[in-house]
Motif scaffolding. Structure first.
Motif, PDB file in Angstrom:
ATOM      1  N   THR A   3      71.130  31.273  36.771  1.00  0.00           N
ATOM      2  CA  THR A   3      69.772  31.935  37.556  1.00  0.00           C
ATOM      3  C   THR A   3      69.286  31.593  38.798  1.00  0.00           C
ATOM      4  O   THR A   3      69.550  30.073  39.882  1.00  0.00           O
ATOM      5  N   MET A   4      69.365  32.668  40.105  1.00  0.00           N
ATOM      6  CA  MET A   4      68.860  32.847  41.141  1.00  0.00           C
ATOM      7  C   MET A   4      67.692  31.606  41.794  1.00  0.00           C
ATOM      8  O   MET A   4      66.581  32.103  40.828  1.00  0.00           O
ATOM      9  N   VAL A  38      72.586  30.188  49.824  1.00  0.00           N
ATOM     10  CA  VAL A  38      72.228  29.134  49.190  1.00  0.00           C
ATOM     11  C   VAL A  38      71.115  28.286  50.354  1.00  0.00           C
ATOM     12  O   VAL A  38      69.826  27.834  50.230  1.00  0.00           O
ATOM     13  N   ALA A  39      71.962  27.960  51.648  1.00  0.00           N
ATOM     14  CA  ALA A  39      71.426  27.737  52.452  1.00  0.00           C
ATOM     15  C   ALA A  39      70.298  28.311  53.280  1.00  0.00           C
ATOM     16  O   ALA A  39      69.231  27.688  54.023  1.00  0.00           O
ATOM     17  N   GLU A  40      70.014  29.165  53.352  1.00  0.00           N
ATOM     18  CA  GLU A  40      68.764  30.737  53.867  1.00  0.00           C
ATOM     19  C   GLU A  40      68.104  30.229  53.181  1.00  0.00           C
ATOM     20  O   GLU A  40      67.049  30.297  53.427  1.00  0.00           O
ATOM     21  N   ARG A  41      68.377  30.481  51.702  1.00  0.00           N
ATOM     22  CA  ARG A  41      66.726  30.400  50.473  1.00  0.00           C
ATOM     23  C   ARG A  41      66.526  29.155  51.128  1.00  0.00           C
ATOM     24  O   ARG A  41      65.148  28.780  50.643  1.00  0.00           O
ATOM     25  N   HIS A  42      66.993  27.862  50.684  1.00  0.00           N
ATOM     26  CA  HIS A  42      66.480  27.056  51.153  1.00  0.00           C
ATOM     27  C   HIS A  42      66.073  26.191  52.252  1.00  0.00           C
ATOM     28  O   HIS A  42      64.623  25.240  52.576  1.00  0.00           O
ATOM     29  N   ARG A  43      65.879  27.439  53.084  1.00  0.00           N
ATOM     30  CA  ARG A  43      65.391  26.757  54.216  1.00  0.00           C
ATOM     31  C   ARG A  43      64.136  27.315  54.712  1.00  0.00           C
ATOM     32  O   ARG A  43      62.580  26.950  54.627  1.00  0.00           O
ATOM     33  N   ILE A  44      64.221  28.890  53.688  1.00  0.00           N
ATOM     34  CA  ILE A  44      63.173  29.766  54.124  1.00  0.00           C
ATOM     35  C   ILE A  44      62.185  28.483  52.824  1.00  0.00           C
ATOM     36  O   ILE A  44      60.637  28.073  52.984  1.00  0.00           O
ATOM     37  N   ILE A  45      62.147  28.047  52.241  1.00  0.00           N
ATOM     38  CA  ILE A  45      61.586  27.398  50.993  1.00  0.00           C
ATOM     39  C   ILE A  45      61.106  26.070  51.338  1.00  0.00           C
ATOM     40  O   ILE A  45      60.379  25.872  50.741  1.00  0.00           O
ATOM     41  N   GLY A  46      62.083  25.601  52.326  1.00  0.00           N
ATOM     42  CA  GLY A  46      61.189  24.261  53.042  1.00  0.00           C
ATOM     43  C   GLY A  46      60.201  24.880  54.200  1.00  0.00           C
ATOM     44  O   GLY A  46      59.944  23.475  53.711  1.00  0.00           O
TER      45      GLY A  46
END
Length: 64
Positions: A3-4, A38-46
Motif C-alpha cells: 500500500t502506498m 518515496v523520498a518526494e512523498r516523505h518530503r511533502i508529508i514532512g
C-alpha cells in the motif's frame, strides 16, 4: 501488493490558499502523488504539519 503511504483522510476540499482541508496538500501534489518517489512523498508529508498550523512562508493561514 504494498500500500502506498498517503496523508489523505478522505476530506477533499481546497481552502482559499489552495490546500486540501483534510491533508493540506496542493492539488498538484494530490494529482501527482502516485508518480512521486518515496523520498518526494516523505518530503511533502514532512511539510504538512507546518501547513496545518499556517506556519508556511507566504501563507496567512492554511485553515479554511
Amino acid at each position: 501488493m504494498k500500500t502506498m503511504e498517503t496523508p489523505c483522510i478522505q476530506v477533499c476540499q481546497l481552502n482559499r490558499e489552495g490546500l486540501c482541508t483534510g491533508c493540506y496538500r496542493t492539488i498538484a501534489e494530490i494529482t501527482g502523488w502516485s508518480g512521486f518517489t518515496v523520498a518526494e512523498r516523505h518530503r511533502i508529508i514532512g511539510e504538512l504539519p507546518k501547513r496545518k498550523t499556517g506556519k508556511v512562508a507566504g501563507m496567512e493561514s492554511a485553515r479554511a
